[in-house]
Design a protein around this motif. Structure first.
Motif, PDB file in Angstrom:
ATOM      1  N   ALA A  51     -21.316  18.456  -9.409  1.00 60.49           N
ATOM      2  CA  ALA A  51     -21.930  17.611  -8.375  1.00 60.49           C
ATOM      3  C   ALA A  51     -20.880  16.820  -7.597  1.00 60.49           C
ATOM      4  CB  ALA A  51     -22.922  16.648  -9.036  1.00 60.49           C
ATOM      5  N   VAL A  52     -19.773  17.501  -7.285  1.00 59.60           N
ATOM      6  CA  VAL A  52     -18.656  16.832  -6.597  1.00 59.60           C
ATOM      7  C   VAL A  52     -18.216  17.661  -5.398  1.00 59.60           C
ATOM      8  CG1 VAL A  52     -16.247  16.107  -6.823  1.00 59.60           C
ATOM      9  CG2 VAL A  52     -17.826  15.742  -8.726  1.00 59.60           C
ATOM     10  N   LEU A  53     -18.011  16.988  -4.278  1.00 59.18           N
ATOM     11  CA  LEU A  53     -17.413  17.641  -3.122  1.00 59.18           C
ATOM     12  C   LEU A  53     -15.993  17.097  -2.986  1.00 59.18           C
ATOM     13  CD1 LEU A  53     -17.440  19.389  -0.576  1.00 59.18           C
ATOM     14  CD2 LEU A  53     -18.486  17.472   0.649  1.00 59.18           C
ATOM     15  N   TRP A  54     -15.013  17.956  -3.207  1.00 53.73           N
ATOM     16  CA  TRP A  54     -13.615  17.532  -3.145  1.00 53.73           C
ATOM     17  C   TRP A  54     -13.126  17.537  -1.695  1.00 53.73           C
ATOM     18  CZ3 TRP A  54     -10.870  15.599  -7.151  1.00 53.73           C
ATOM     19  CH2 TRP A  54     -11.349  15.828  -8.451  1.00 53.73           C
ATOM     20  N   VAL A  55     -12.423  16.453  -1.328  1.00 52.57           N
ATOM     21  CA  VAL A  55     -11.871  16.347   0.024  1.00 52.57           C
ATOM     22  C   VAL A  55     -10.358  16.160  -0.079  1.00 52.57           C
ATOM     23  CG1 VAL A  55     -11.789  14.923   2.103  1.00 52.57           C
ATOM     24  CG2 VAL A  55     -13.995  15.430   1.037  1.00 52.57           C
ATOM     25  N   ASP A  56      -9.617  17.051   0.560  1.00 48.17           N
ATOM     26  CA  ASP A  56      -8.152  17.013   0.526  1.00 48.17           C
ATOM     27  C   ASP A  56      -7.645  16.317   1.794  1.00 48.17           C
ATOM     28  OD1 ASP A  56      -5.384  17.679   0.719  1.00 48.17           O
ATOM     29  OD2 ASP A  56      -5.725  19.345  -0.675  1.00 48.17           O
ATOM     30  N   ALA A  57      -7.010  15.154   1.601  1.00 45.48           N
ATOM     31  CA  ALA A  57      -6.548  14.377   2.756  1.00 45.48           C
ATOM     32  C   ALA A  57      -5.063  14.621   3.054  1.00 45.48           C
ATOM     33  CB  ALA A  57      -6.791  12.884   2.500  1.00 45.48           C
ATOM     34  N   ARG A  58      -4.478  15.613   2.395  1.00 45.46           N
ATOM     35  CA  ARG A  58      -3.045  15.871   2.613  1.00 45.46           C
ATOM     36  C   ARG A  58      -2.829  16.725   3.870  1.00 45.46           C
ATOM     37  NH1 ARG A  58      -1.281  18.968  -2.361  1.00 45.46           N
ATOM     38  NH2 ARG A  58      -3.220  20.038  -1.849  1.00 45.46           N
ATOM     39  N   SER A  59      -1.587  17.089   4.103  1.00 49.94           N
ATOM     40  CA  SER A  59      -1.281  17.873   5.306  1.00 49.94           C
ATOM     41  C   SER A  59      -1.778  19.325   5.131  1.00 49.94           C
ATOM     42  CB  SER A  59       0.225  17.889   5.551  1.00 49.94           C
ATOM     43  OG  SER A  59       0.849  18.656   4.546  1.00 49.94           O
ATOM     44  N   LYS A  61      -0.097  22.005   5.431  1.00 53.05           N
ATOM     45  CA  LYS A  61       0.872  22.810   4.663  1.00 53.05           C
ATOM     46  C   LYS A  61       0.663  22.596   3.158  1.00 53.05           C
ATOM     47  CE  LYS A  61       5.769  23.577   3.852  1.00 53.05           C
ATOM     48  NZ  LYS A  61       5.529  23.577   2.418  1.00 53.05           N
ATOM     49  N   GLU A  62       0.495  21.321   2.779  1.00 50.28           N
ATOM     50  CA  GLU A  62       0.284  21.019   1.351  1.00 50.28           C
ATOM     51  C   GLU A  62      -1.004  21.666   0.858  1.00 50.28           C
ATOM     52  OE1 GLU A  62       2.188  16.694   0.393  1.00 50.28           O
ATOM     53  OE2 GLU A  62       0.762  16.783   2.054  1.00 50.28           O
ATOM     54  N   TYR A  63      -2.031  21.611   1.707  1.00 56.11           N
ATOM     55  CA  TYR A  63      -3.323  22.221   1.361  1.00 56.11           C
ATOM     56  C   TYR A  63      -3.152  23.731   1.185  1.00 56.11           C
ATOM     57  CZ  TYR A  63      -8.254  23.622   1.782  1.00 56.11           C
ATOM     58  OH  TYR A  63      -9.495  24.164   1.570  1.00 56.11           O
ATOM     59  N   ALA A  64      -2.377  24.344   2.126  1.00 52.47           N
ATOM     60  CA  ALA A  64      -2.169  25.793   2.072  1.00 52.47           C
ATOM     61  C   ALA A  64      -1.388  26.180   0.806  1.00 52.47           C
ATOM     62  CB  ALA A  64      -1.424  26.253   3.317  1.00 52.47           C
ATOM     63  N   ASP A  65      -0.467  25.330   0.388  1.00 57.25           N
ATOM     64  CA  ASP A  65       0.327  25.624  -0.820  1.00 57.25           C
ATOM     65  C   ASP A  65      -0.574  25.703  -2.055  1.00 57.25           C
ATOM     66  OD1 ASP A  65       2.653  25.802   0.540  1.00 57.25           O
ATOM     67  OD2 ASP A  65       3.363  23.777   0.068  1.00 57.25           O
ATOM     68  N   ASP A  66      -1.415  24.722  -2.191  1.00 59.44           N
ATOM     69  CA  ASP A  66      -2.360  24.701  -3.321  1.00 59.44           C
ATOM     70  C   ASP A  66      -3.328  23.526  -3.142  1.00 59.44           C
ATOM     71  OD1 ASP A  66      -3.554  25.531  -5.606  1.00 59.44           O
ATOM     72  OD2 ASP A  66      -1.956  24.924  -6.969  1.00 59.44           O
ATOM     73  N   HIS A  67      -4.512  23.646  -3.682  1.00 61.98           N
ATOM     74  CA  HIS A  67      -5.483  22.547  -3.589  1.00 61.98           C
ATOM     75  C   HIS A  67      -6.523  22.688  -4.692  1.00 61.98           C
ATOM     76  CE1 HIS A  67      -7.019  25.764  -0.852  1.00 61.98           C
ATOM     77  NE2 HIS A  67      -8.134  25.535  -1.532  1.00 61.98           N
ATOM     78  N   VAL A  68      -7.324  21.640  -4.861  1.00 61.06           N
ATOM     79  CA  VAL A  68      -8.411  21.673  -5.847  1.00 61.06           C
ATOM     80  C   VAL A  68      -9.395  22.769  -5.405  1.00 61.06           C
ATOM     81  CG1 VAL A  68     -10.357  20.360  -6.799  1.00 61.06           C
ATOM     82  CG2 VAL A  68      -8.167  19.209  -6.374  1.00 61.06           C
ATOM     83  N   ILE A  72     -12.265  20.733   0.620  1.00 60.14           N
ATOM     84  CA  ILE A  72     -12.177  20.960   2.066  1.00 60.14           C
ATOM     85  C   ILE A  72     -11.218  19.938   2.674  1.00 60.14           C
ATOM     86  CG2 ILE A  72     -14.450  22.014   2.349  1.00 60.14           C
ATOM     87  CD1 ILE A  72     -15.380  19.222   3.307  1.00 60.14           C
ATOM     88  N   ARG A  73     -10.581  20.309   3.750  1.00 58.35           N
ATOM     89  CA  ARG A  73      -9.592  19.420   4.371  1.00 58.35           C
ATOM     90  C   ARG A  73     -10.282  18.397   5.246  1.00 58.35           C
ATOM     91  NH1 ARG A  73      -6.313  21.565   8.246  1.00 58.35           N
ATOM     92  NH2 ARG A  73      -5.096  19.672   8.132  1.00 58.35           N
ATOM     93  N   VAL A 125     -12.155   7.811  -4.617  1.00 59.32           N
ATOM     94  CA  VAL A 125     -10.775   8.284  -4.437  1.00 59.32           C
ATOM     95  C   VAL A 125     -10.249   8.691  -5.816  1.00 59.32           C
ATOM     96  CG1 VAL A 125      -8.408   7.524  -3.934  1.00 59.32           C
ATOM     97  CG2 VAL A 125     -10.272   6.942  -2.366  1.00 59.32           C
ATOM     98  N   LEU A 126      -9.612   9.864  -5.863  1.00 63.74           N
ATOM     99  CA  LEU A 126      -9.038  10.325  -7.143  1.00 63.74           C
ATOM    100  C   LEU A 126      -7.792   9.505  -7.460  1.00 63.74           C
ATOM    101  CD1 LEU A 126      -8.618  12.264  -9.544  1.00 63.74           C
ATOM    102  CD2 LEU A 126      -7.446  13.814  -7.961  1.00 63.74           C
ATOM    103  N   HIS A 127      -7.816   8.773  -8.566  1.00 62.67           N
ATOM    104  CA  HIS A 127      -6.660   7.991  -8.979  1.00 62.67           C
ATOM    105  C   HIS A 127      -5.511   8.933  -9.362  1.00 62.67           C
ATOM    106  CE1 HIS A 127      -4.329   4.786 -10.712  1.00 62.67           C
ATOM    107  NE2 HIS A 127      -4.211   5.484 -11.826  1.00 62.67           N
ATOM    108  N   GLY A 128      -4.365   8.732  -8.725  1.00 65.89           N
ATOM    109  CA  GLY A 128      -3.210   9.588  -9.018  1.00 65.89           C
ATOM    110  C   GLY A 128      -3.111  10.799  -8.105  1.00 65.89           C
ATOM    111  N   GLY A 129      -4.199  11.052  -7.338  1.00 67.41           N
ATOM    112  CA  GLY A 129      -4.188  12.121  -6.343  1.00 67.41           C
ATOM    113  C   GLY A 129      -3.886  13.509  -6.917  1.00 67.41           C
ATOM    114  N   TRP A 130      -3.284  14.322  -6.057  1.00 67.92           N
ATOM    115  CA  TRP A 130      -2.991  15.712  -6.416  1.00 67.92           C
ATOM    116  C   TRP A 130      -2.105  15.790  -7.659  1.00 67.92           C
ATOM    117  CZ3 TRP A 130      -4.456  20.434  -6.277  1.00 67.92           C
ATOM    118  CH2 TRP A 130      -3.559  21.489  -6.451  1.00 67.92           C
ATOM    119  N   GLU A 131      -1.172  14.825  -7.795  1.00 68.35           N
ATOM    120  CA  GLU A 131      -0.267  14.815  -8.965  1.00 68.35           C
ATOM    121  C   GLU A 131      -1.071  14.737 -10.256  1.00 68.35           C
ATOM    122  OE1 GLU A 131       2.779  11.865  -8.825  1.00 68.35           O
ATOM    123  OE2 GLU A 131       3.819  12.891  -7.185  1.00 68.35           O
ATOM    124  N   ALA A 132      -2.120  13.898 -10.254  1.00 64.59           N
ATOM    125  CA  ALA A 132      -2.968  13.750 -11.437  1.00 64.59           C
ATOM    126  C   ALA A 132      -3.666  15.069 -11.746  1.00 64.59           C
ATOM    127  CB  ALA A 132      -3.985  12.643 -11.221  1.00 64.59           C
TER     128      ALA A 132
END
Lengths: 137, 150
Positions: A51-59, A61-68, A72-73, A125-132
């Motif tokens: 029940a989660v919609l993930w939103v990627d706020a990075r660039s 290029k970063e999204y293209a490299d890898d993402h949850v 969606i961007r 907001v995901l604490h720790g972001g993509w690194e987490a």
């Protein structure tokens, strides 16, 4: 007495008030990382299941490299283009979780705030972001 | 020849005063910086975190310990007890702080130094970096002292 021995004595002497500070100071630091208002830890979010919609706020290029998976961007620079796409994927019953690169980046908070201004509820907001995410996976 | 001897004698008289002033400045800055951070270790832990160099727990331990180390080493240098050891600690701390500031500048973090906790904010990193270079020069002056003074 040599300088090194003197230094060792001072290092030891500083331990006593430091231990007292750690135990009794009214403003001592928390031993686990505190989280900012509106943030959630990954463990908590994973507990919400699908029940989660993930939103990627990075660039892009970063999204293209890898993402949850299924993220969606969305970012402030391309808001007008990306927000309609977000609305297509958004479901009122889902919780929206925004992430950026790491704890220090502010993009996820800015996007979350903008989403709330646009009437989107249950935004986190995901604490720790993509690194987490990378660390956990 | 006579002039050279004169200036050498003047320098000899001037050096102890310069060393005393340097000692007071170096010790004073560390005592003040340590006291400001010891008042709010939680705030200092957040300042450390902004450098993105160590995990939170390490930062929290440093935030609890470092202010006291700075204060005690600064006070020892000031009163002249365990002076060489205090100077060794303060020099090493200055090297570490300067490297951390340089690293923050290179990575373009745009953070405040946090050197005095929340007492002096919006200082950026360049000014504290230059101040640290000056303080390292102060430490070098004190290292040049031959007598142990213990």
């Amino acid at each position: 007495m040599s300088a090194v021995r003197q230094a060792a004595l001072i290092l030891l002497a500083a331990l006593i008030p430091a231990l007292l500070t750690g135990a009794f100071h009214h403003n001592r630091p928390a031993w686990s990382e505190p989280i900012a208002p509106g943030e959630e830890r990954l463990e908590t979010i994973l507990g919400w299941g699908s029940a989660v919609l993930w939103v990627d706020a990075r660039s892009e290029k970063e999204y293209a490299d890898d993402h949850v998976p299924n993220a969606i961007r969305l970012n402030l620079e391309e808001w007008d283009t990306l927000f309609p796409r977000f609305l297509d994927s958004w479901d009122r019953r889902k919780k929206v979780v925004v992430y950026c690169s790491s704890t220090s980046c502010q993009l996820s908070h800015e996007v979350a705030e903008r989403l709330e201004q646009n009437g989107i509820e249950s935004v986190y907001v995901l604490h720790g972001g993509w690194e987490a995410w990378k660390t956990m996976k | 020849m006579e002039n050279h001897e004169m200036s050498s004698r003047q320098m000899h008289r001037f050096l102890p005063t310069l060393r005393l002033a340097t000692r007071v400045v170096l010790a004073g800055i560390f005592v003040i910086a340590g006291a400001a951070k010891a008042y709010d270790p939680a705030g200092f832990a957040i300042e450390i975190q902004r450098y993105q160099l160590v995990p939170w727990l390490v930062g929290a331990i440093v935030a609890t310990y470092l202010p006291w180390l700075e204060m005690i080493a600064g006070a020892m240098l000031f009163v002249g007890r365990l002076k060489r050891g205090a100077l060794l600690i303060l020099t090493l701390l200055l090297v570490i702080f300067t490297c951390a500031l340089a690293s923050a500048m290179i990575r373009g973090l745009g953070i405040d130094c946090g050197c005095f906790g929340k007492t002096f904010q919006a200082t950026g990193t360049l000014l504290p970096f230059l101040r640290n270079i000056f303080l390292l020069a102060c430490a070098a002056v004190l290292w040049s002292e031959r007598s142990e003074g213990v």
